[in-house]
Motif scaffolding. Sequence first.
Motif, PDB file in Angstrom:
ATOM      1  N   CYS A 101      26.317  10.781  13.547  1.00 11.28           N
ATOM      2  CA  CYS A 101      27.509  10.207  13.840  1.00 11.28           C
ATOM      3  C   CYS A 101      27.352   9.235  12.428  1.00 11.28           C
ATOM      4  O   CYS A 101      28.600   8.155  11.396  1.00 11.28           O
ATOM      5  CB  CYS A 101      27.671   9.107  14.806  1.00 11.28           C
ATOM      6  SG  CYS A 101      28.543  10.413  16.280  1.00 11.28           S
ATOM      7  N   HIS A 102      26.125   8.579  12.035  1.00  8.76           N
ATOM      8  CA  HIS A 102      25.740   7.196  11.399  1.00  8.76           C
ATOM      9  C   HIS A 102      25.788   8.099   9.788  1.00  8.76           C
ATOM     10  O   HIS A 102      26.779   7.694   8.663  1.00  8.76           O
ATOM     11  CB  HIS A 102      24.472   7.133  11.405  1.00  8.76           C
ATOM     12  CG  HIS A 102      24.473   5.756  12.332  1.00  8.76           C
ATOM     13  ND1 HIS A 102      23.133   5.708  13.453  1.00  8.76           N
ATOM     14  CD2 HIS A 102      25.299   5.015  13.292  1.00  8.76           C
ATOM     15  CE1 HIS A 102      23.101   4.901  13.973  1.00  8.76           C
ATOM     16  NE2 HIS A 102      24.543   4.358  14.067  1.00  8.76           N
ATOM     17  N   MET A 103      25.340   9.248  10.014  1.00  8.54           N
ATOM     18  CA  MET A 103      25.834   9.899   8.523  1.00  8.54           C
ATOM     19  C   MET A 103      27.551  10.264   8.173  1.00  8.54           C
ATOM     20  O   MET A 103      27.492   9.798   6.636  1.00  8.54           O
ATOM     21  CB  MET A 103      24.778  11.078   8.566  1.00  8.54           C
ATOM     22  CG  MET A 103      25.200  12.441   6.879  1.00  8.54           C
ATOM     23  SD  MET A 103      24.483  13.040   7.060  1.00  8.54           S
ATOM     24  CE  MET A 103      22.399  13.446   6.677  1.00  8.54           C
ATOM     25  N   THR A 104      28.309  10.828   8.856  1.00  6.74           N
ATOM     26  CA  THR A 104      29.399  11.014   9.038  1.00  6.74           C
ATOM     27  C   THR A 104      30.341   9.848   8.786  1.00  6.74           C
ATOM     28  O   THR A 104      31.067   9.129   7.853  1.00  6.74           O
ATOM     29  CB  THR A 104      30.220  11.930   9.634  1.00  6.74           C
ATOM     30  OG1 THR A 104      29.906  11.327  10.974  1.00  6.74           O
ATOM     31  CG2 THR A 104      29.088  12.879   9.686  1.00  6.74           C
ATOM     32  N   ARG A 105      30.277   8.638   9.055  1.00  2.87           N
ATOM     33  CA  ARG A 105      30.993   7.789  10.159  1.00  2.87           C
ATOM     34  C   ARG A 105      30.253   7.156   9.032  1.00  2.87           C
ATOM     35  O   ARG A 105      31.377   5.792   8.666  1.00  2.87           O
ATOM     36  CB  ARG A 105      31.377   7.098  11.713  1.00  2.87           C
ATOM     37  CG  ARG A 105      32.333   8.562  12.136  1.00  2.87           C
ATOM     38  CD  ARG A 105      32.328   8.136  13.944  1.00  2.87           C
ATOM     39  NE  ARG A 105      32.872   9.201  14.154  1.00  2.87           N
ATOM     40  CZ  ARG A 105      31.763   9.818  14.949  1.00  2.87           C
ATOM     41  NH1 ARG A 105      30.979  10.329  15.311  1.00  2.87           N
ATOM     42  NH2 ARG A 105      32.375  10.832  15.732  1.00  2.87           N
ATOM     43  N   VAL A 106      29.534   5.844   9.067  1.00  5.51           N
ATOM     44  CA  VAL A 106      29.199   5.389   8.383  1.00  5.51           C
ATOM     45  C   VAL A 106      28.656   5.224   6.847  1.00  5.51           C
ATOM     46  O   VAL A 106      29.184   4.564   6.205  1.00  5.51           O
ATOM     47  CB  VAL A 106      27.420   4.404   8.837  1.00  5.51           C
ATOM     48  CG1 VAL A 106      26.782   3.172   8.188  1.00  5.51           C
ATOM     49  CG2 VAL A 106      27.444   3.783  10.786  1.00  5.51           C
ATOM     50  N   LEU A 107      27.979   6.354   7.169  1.00  2.45           N
ATOM     51  CA  LEU A 107      27.381   6.715   5.377  1.00  2.45           C
ATOM     52  C   LEU A 107      28.929   7.976   4.224  1.00  2.45           C
ATOM     53  O   LEU A 107      29.080   7.128   3.007  1.00  2.45           O
ATOM     54  CB  LEU A 107      26.167   7.769   5.566  1.00  2.45           C
ATOM     55  CG  LEU A 107      25.745   8.045   3.611  1.00  2.45           C
ATOM     56  CD1 LEU A 107      25.478   6.460   3.425  1.00  2.45           C
ATOM     57  CD2 LEU A 107      24.777   8.453   3.927  1.00  2.45           C
TER      58      LEU A 107
END
Length: 244
Positions: free
Chosen positions: A137-143
């Motif tokens: 999630c963090h890689m796709t949505r945040v980064l």
Amino acid sequence: MKVSLFITCVSDIVFADVGKHTVEILERVGCEVDFPAAQTCCGQPAYNSGYLQEAKKSMKQMIKAFKNSEYVVGPSGSCVGMLKEYPHIFQGDPEWEQPAIDLANKSYEITQFLVDVLGVTDLGSTFKGRVTYHPSCHMTRVLGVKDAPQKLLQSVKGIDFVELPVKEDCCGFGGTFSVKNPEISREMVKEKSQHVSETKAEYLVGGDMGCLMNIGGRMRREGKDVKVVHITEILNTHSEGGIA
């Protein structure tokens, strides 16, 4: 090109080989890699738990540690994504806002750096096995890193790559989320494990080690024989023998 390795806490403490693979990949594409020893936690666990002032201490240390780096590259979309949040966190701070912006602008997750900065989509890797990929999630949505990992995986010679069903769903880890909401987290990772099984993959690959620990732990408890590996381990393989 000079690159500073951002090792991340989980890699440093639990998955040291991920740091090794990251360095070897960067050197293979012609980068000169250094390791600023003053680096520490990016501050994400404290920040996500609401301890802003305590988190800022770690963040300031990270800004100082990488002050002279040309590029900062790490093997975690989640942790690098946190560095990208620094400008917002220090917005309006006359001393720290600009250094925070500088660090954010030169920081990249390893696959993002390879594809978007260096223009490398084929590392000449060879790997035999059926592989599926979990986009954290963090890689796709945040980064905002979505395509780079799959481009690199699909270029690996001999790989049998299969898409993970409902891949955009969270695995239930979410850092402190799994600690604060264990019952919900358990049901989410149970569902993710089922989706992995549907692919009949031998290997589950990801770019965030927290997610991989969470999914891997669930599948082990269910007695499933699926190897869970960080993407750098696949990309740094040059034989068709798979991973033991």
